[in-house]
Design an enzyme around this catalytic site. Structure first.
Site, PDB file in Angstrom:
ATOM      1  N   HIS A   1       5.620   4.585  12.543  1.00 54.50           N
ATOM      2  CA  HIS A   1       5.337   4.656  11.334  1.00 54.50           C
ATOM      3  C   HIS A   1       6.459   5.480  10.612  1.00 54.50           C
ATOM      4  O   HIS A   1       6.049   6.847  10.625  1.00 54.50           O
ATOM      5  CB  HIS A   1       4.040   4.932  10.847  1.00 54.50           C
ATOM      6  CG  HIS A   1       3.782   4.829   9.274  1.00 54.50           C
ATOM      7  ND1 HIS A   1       3.076   3.998   8.514  1.00 54.50           N
ATOM      8  CD2 HIS A   1       3.956   5.814   8.223  1.00 54.50           C
ATOM      9  CE1 HIS A   1       2.959   4.172   7.318  1.00 54.50           C
ATOM     10  NE2 HIS A   1       3.598   5.290   7.160  1.00 54.50           N
TER      11      HIS A   1
ATOM     12  N   HIS B   1       9.041   6.989   7.894  1.00 54.49           N
ATOM     13  CA  HIS B   1       9.535   7.152   6.788  1.00 54.49           C
ATOM     14  C   HIS B   1      11.144   7.551   7.037  1.00 54.49           C
ATOM     15  O   HIS B   1      11.358   7.980   7.703  1.00 54.49           O
ATOM     16  CB  HIS B   1       8.974   8.088   5.839  1.00 54.49           C
ATOM     17  CG  HIS B   1       7.591   7.801   5.378  1.00 54.49           C
ATOM     18  ND1 HIS B   1       7.299   7.138   4.021  1.00 54.49           N
ATOM     19  CD2 HIS B   1       6.364   7.539   6.081  1.00 54.49           C
ATOM     20  CE1 HIS B   1       5.960   6.838   3.952  1.00 54.49           C
ATOM     21  NE2 HIS B   1       5.373   6.911   5.132  1.00 54.49           N
TER      22      HIS B   1
ATOM     23  N   ASN C   1       8.930   4.196   3.316  1.00 52.28           N
ATOM     24  CA  ASN C   1       9.249   3.910   4.994  1.00 52.28           C
ATOM     25  C   ASN C   1      10.403   3.048   5.181  1.00 52.28           C
ATOM     26  O   ASN C   1      10.938   2.531   4.047  1.00 52.28           O
ATOM     27  CB  ASN C   1       7.936   2.701   5.184  1.00 52.28           C
ATOM     28  CG  ASN C   1       6.778   3.295   4.852  1.00 52.28           C
ATOM     29  OD1 ASN C   1       6.083   3.215   3.626  1.00 52.28           O
ATOM     30  ND2 ASN C   1       5.984   3.643   5.818  1.00 52.28           N
TER      31      ASN C   1
ATOM     32  N   ARG D   1       0.917  -1.235  -0.143  1.00 54.66           N
ATOM     33  CA  ARG D   1       0.160   0.021  -0.020  1.00 54.66           C
ATOM     34  C   ARG D   1       0.969   1.243  -0.100  1.00 54.66           C
ATOM     35  O   ARG D   1       1.057   2.046  -1.069  1.00 54.66           O
ATOM     36  CB  ARG D   1      -1.007  -0.263   1.323  1.00 54.66           C
ATOM     37  CG  ARG D   1      -2.048   1.200   1.060  1.00 54.66           C
ATOM     38  CD  ARG D   1      -1.648   2.382   1.747  1.00 54.66           C
ATOM     39  NE  ARG D   1      -1.122   2.422   2.822  1.00 54.66           N
ATOM     40  CZ  ARG D   1      -0.607   3.653   3.600  1.00 54.66           C
ATOM     41  NH1 ARG D   1      -0.482   4.630   2.575  1.00 54.66           N
ATOM     42  NH2 ARG D   1       0.068   3.574   4.667  1.00 54.66           N
ATOM     43  N   ASP D   2       1.549   1.689   1.041  1.00 50.84           N
ATOM     44  CA  ASP D   2       2.428   2.778   1.272  1.00 50.84           C
ATOM     45  C   ASP D   2       3.634   2.918   0.163  1.00 50.84           C
ATOM     46  O   ASP D   2       3.770   3.647  -0.413  1.00 50.84           O
ATOM     47  CB  ASP D   2       2.854   2.907   2.578  1.00 50.84           C
ATOM     48  CG  ASP D   2       3.106   4.281   3.096  1.00 50.84           C
ATOM     49  OD1 ASP D   2       2.820   5.284   2.183  1.00 50.84           O
ATOM     50  OD2 ASP D   2       3.404   4.623   4.120  1.00 50.84           O
TER      51      ASP D   2
ATOM     52  N   CYS E   1       4.351   9.183   0.135  1.00 49.29           N
ATOM     53  CA  CYS E   1       3.239   9.638  -0.055  1.00 49.29           C
ATOM     54  C   CYS E   1       2.824  10.495  -0.997  1.00 49.29           C
ATOM     55  O   CYS E   1       3.476  11.500  -1.213  1.00 49.29           O
ATOM     56  CB  CYS E   1       2.535  10.324   1.324  1.00 49.29           C
ATOM     57  SG  CYS E   1       0.937  10.883   1.323  1.00 49.29           S
TER      58      CYS E   1
HETATM   59  P1  HMG Z   1     -13.432  14.445  -2.240  1.00 50.73           P
HETATM   60  O1  HMG Z   1     -12.918  14.910  -3.783  1.00 50.73           O
HETATM   61  O2  HMG Z   1     -13.224  15.538  -1.208  1.00 50.73           O
HETATM   62  O3  HMG Z   1     -14.360  13.276  -2.221  1.00 50.73           O
HETATM   63  O4  HMG Z   1     -12.021  13.671  -2.024  1.00 50.73           O
HETATM   64  P2  HMG Z   1     -15.922  13.548  -2.515  1.00 50.73           P
HETATM   65  O5  HMG Z   1     -16.585  12.705  -1.301  1.00 50.73           O
HETATM   66  O6  HMG Z   1     -16.359  14.962  -2.938  1.00 50.73           O
HETATM   67  O7  HMG Z   1     -16.107  12.531  -3.963  1.00 50.73           O
HETATM   68  C1  HMG Z   1     -15.488  12.980  -5.128  1.00 50.73           C
HETATM   69  C2  HMG Z   1     -15.331  11.919  -6.011  1.00 50.73           C
HETATM   70  O8  HMG Z   1     -14.549  10.864  -5.392  1.00 50.73           O
HETATM   71  C3  HMG Z   1     -16.549  11.194  -6.412  1.00 50.73           C
HETATM   72  O9  HMG Z   1     -16.549  10.736  -7.604  1.00 50.73           O
HETATM   73  C4  HMG Z   1     -16.614   9.949  -5.236  1.00 50.73           C
HETATM   74  O10 HMG Z   1     -17.584   8.876  -5.819  1.00 50.73           O
HETATM   75  C5  HMG Z   1     -15.390   9.585  -5.235  1.00 50.73           C
HETATM   76  P3  HMG Z   1     -17.066  11.272  -9.102  1.00 50.73           P
HETATM   77  O11 HMG Z   1     -18.666  11.699  -8.746  1.00 50.73           O
HETATM   78  O12 HMG Z   1     -16.301  12.660  -9.033  1.00 50.73           O
HETATM   79  O13 HMG Z   1     -16.815  10.446 -10.103  1.00 50.73           O
HETATM   80  N1  HMG Z   1     -14.937   9.020  -3.930  1.00 50.73           N
HETATM   81  C6  HMG Z   1     -14.230   7.716  -4.094  1.00 50.73           C
HETATM   82  N2  HMG Z   1     -14.157   6.743  -4.707  1.00 50.73           N
HETATM   83  C7  HMG Z   1     -13.423   5.611  -4.484  1.00 50.73           C
HETATM   84  N3  HMG Z   1     -13.298   5.287  -3.149  1.00 50.73           N
HETATM   85  C8  HMG Z   1     -13.712   6.243  -2.291  1.00 50.73           C
HETATM   86  C9  HMG Z   1     -14.119   7.421  -2.589  1.00 50.73           C
HETATM   87  N4  HMG Z   1     -14.539   8.566  -1.971  1.00 50.73           N
HETATM   88  C10 HMG Z   1     -15.007   9.567  -2.880  1.00 50.73           C
HETATM   89  N5  HMG Z   1     -13.547   5.895  -0.972  1.00 50.73           N
HETATM   90  C11 HMG Z   1     -11.229  11.579  -0.649  1.00 50.73           C
HETATM   91  C12 HMG Z   1     -12.030  12.856  -0.500  1.00 50.73           C
HETATM   92  C13 HMG Z   1     -10.718  11.365   0.813  1.00 50.73           C
HETATM   93  C14 HMG Z   1     -11.882  10.565  -1.167  1.00 50.73           C
HETATM   94  C15 HMG Z   1      -9.778  11.774  -1.454  1.00 50.73           C
HETATM   95  O14 HMG Z   1      -9.140  13.043  -0.750  1.00 50.73           O
HETATM   96  C16 HMG Z   1      -8.870  10.581  -1.331  1.00 50.73           C
HETATM   97  O15 HMG Z   1      -9.171   9.580  -1.995  1.00 50.73           O
HETATM   98  N6  HMG Z   1      -7.629  10.808  -0.898  1.00 50.73           N
HETATM   99  C17 HMG Z   1      -6.895   9.626  -0.453  1.00 50.73           C
HETATM  100  C18 HMG Z   1      -5.444  10.231  -0.318  1.00 50.73           C
HETATM  101  C19 HMG Z   1      -4.535   8.992  -0.131  1.00 50.73           C
HETATM  102  O16 HMG Z   1      -4.928   7.805  -0.153  1.00 50.73           O
HETATM  103  N7  HMG Z   1      -3.298   9.156   0.449  1.00 50.73           N
HETATM  104  C20 HMG Z   1      -2.348   8.312   0.875  1.00 50.73           C
HETATM  105  C21 HMG Z   1      -2.605   7.552   1.784  1.00 50.73           C
HETATM  106  S1  HMG Z   1      -2.328   8.367   3.572  1.00 50.73           S
HETATM  107  C22 HMG Z   1      -0.565   8.018   3.780  1.00 50.73           C
HETATM  108  O17 HMG Z   1      -0.155   7.697   2.655  1.00 50.73           O
HETATM  109  C23 HMG Z   1      -0.086   8.456   5.143  1.00 50.73           C
HETATM  110  C24 HMG Z   1       0.221   7.173   6.001  1.00 50.73           C
HETATM  111  O18 HMG Z   1       0.972   6.213   5.281  1.00 50.73           O
HETATM  112  C25 HMG Z   1       0.803   7.525   7.220  1.00 50.73           C
HETATM  113  C26 HMG Z   1       2.090   8.494   6.821  1.00 50.73           C
HETATM  114  O19 HMG Z   1       2.940   8.130   6.516  1.00 50.73           O
HETATM  115  O20 HMG Z   1       2.002   9.666   7.779  1.00 50.73           O
HETATM  116  C27 HMG Z   1      -1.311   6.403   6.099  1.00 50.73           C
HETATM  117 MG    MG Z   2       3.383   6.491   5.165  1.00 51.57          MG
END
Ligand code: HMG
Ligand code: MG
Length: 300
Positions: free
Chosen positions: A207, A209, A249, A15-16, A240
């Site tokens: 966690h 990096h 990581n 994933r990450d 990320c």
């Molecule tokens: P948004 O644009 O504000 O969402 O995004 P929305 O609710 O307004 O929906 C917009 C569109 O997205 C719609 O589709 C929804 O259906 C769709 P459209 O009508 O435009 O075709 N949608 C989805 N589709 C699939 N699955 C879903 C979903 N939700 C809405 N769950 C949202 C808000 C949270 C969805 C967006 O910002 C997003 O997906 N962000 C993910 C970011 C991400 O994955 N980042 C990496 C992971 S975090 C990380 O790496 C840190 C970590 O490792 C710890 C660290 O290192 O610190 C964990």
């Molecule tokens: Mg991370």
């Protein structure tokens, strides 16, 4: 503080590690990676994310990956879910454990999940209720715990606030993410000391990096703070998409080598882990990011 006898490693490579890859990676290659990790003895593998495919295209095939992996009994195969829609997709894919992810920095929260910290916490509440109804455990993440790419310094008290909220709403564990890898051991100890006033130490994870090469030192500092769960990524994959320049990581092989050296048990086989990391590095056409793996492979 004495060191623990056992540490739980949460493998976040699929994933990450892969979420930020620009080149297409086939479902078959992702499945192979997860299966290799199962064989190596990892007991917790974060397989993918049910997030917007517009935001993180690489994770779009997560349901297919879940459908094709060989699930080993006793191993947890988890996914990230930012909202109810994500949880519903995860349930549909047969996922038994998910993670929600918030941040200790407002700017990062906006960039990563398009809402404020408080909005994100409110969004997790119905997700938690639906997860509970479906018997799904939820892990929590807090990002930017030791620095933010947009805001710089982050006060440990802000981390403690978000961690407490996640724990109070039902996350069984909260993983503190040094998203950009700027943390140092002293700050890491201070962080856990502050957050542990709100969330018990055995419910916290680290966690790290490795952007600044501090991750192993930070893990050792965390062990001294009584933390016994760490997230890591095979071959040091990752970064990320919303933290520019953040590298992968800490490599799982490097953490395992250090823990083995400290006499701390994990149940993971280093040789098998090196094989898994080398295979995915070959798929990506990239040198293996684990120093332990490189050293062992060059000695063969
Ligand atoms: P948004 O644009 O504000 O969402 O995004 P929305 O609710 O307004 O929906 C917009 C569109 O997205 C719609 O589709 C929804 O259906 C769709 P459209 O009508 O435009 O075709 N949608 C989805 N589709 C699939 N699955 C879903 C979903 N939700 C809405 N769950 C949202 C808000 C949270 C969805 C967006 O910002 C997003 O997906 N962000 C993910 C970011 C991400 O994955 N980042 C990496 C992971 S975090 C990380 O790496 C840190 C970590 O490792 C710890 C660290 O290192 O610190 C964990
Ligand atoms: Mg991370």
């Amino acid at each position: 503080m004495t060191l623990p006898k056992h540490v739980r490693l949460v493998e976040v490579g699929p994933r990450d590690g892969l979420q930020n890859e620009k080149q297409p990676i086939s479902v078959a290659d992702k499945v192979r990676l997860v299966d290799d990790l199962s064989v190596a003895g990892l007991q917790y593998i974060e397989v993918g994310s049910f997030v917007s495919p517009k935001w993180v295209p690489q994770m779009a095939g997560s349901a297919e990956v879940f459908a094709q992996i060989r699930q080993k009994p006793g191993v947890t195969y988890a996914a990230l879910t930012p909202n109810l829609k994500g949880l519903e997709a995860a349930i549909e894919a047969g996922v038994s454990e998910v993670a929600v992810f918030g941040a200790a920095s407002e700017a990062f929260s906006q960039k990563n999940i398009n809402c404020s910290i408080e909005e994100s916490l409110a969004r997790f509440v119905p997700l938690m209720a639906a997860a509970r109804e479906n018997g799904i455990q939820v892990r929590g993440y807090v990002s930017c715990v030791l620095g933010c790419p947009y805001e710089g310094e982050v006060d440990p008290k802000r981390v403690a606030h978000v961690a407490r909220e996640l724990f109070a709403m039902g996350c069984y564990e909260v993983s503190l993410g040094d998203t950009i890898g700027t943390g140092t051991p002293g700050k890491t100890r201070q962080l856990f000391e502050t957050v542990a006033r709100e969330v018990p130490r055995d419910k916290l994870a680290g966690h790290f990096h490795d952007t600044y090469g501090q991750a192993l030192a930070n893990i050792y500092a965390s062990l001294l703070e009584g933390i016994c769960t760490f997230d890591s990524s095979v071959a040091g994959l990752g970064g990320c998409p919303y933290a520019k320049g953040a590298s992968g990581n800490v490599a799982s092989e490097d953490v395992l080598y250090m823990l083995d050296g400290l006499g701390i048990q994990t149940g993971i086989d280093l040789d098998a882990l090196v094989t898994a990391g080398q295979r995915i590095s070959g798929v990506l056409g990239r040198p293996n990011g684990s120093r332990v793996a490189r050293a062992r492979l060059s000695a063969q």
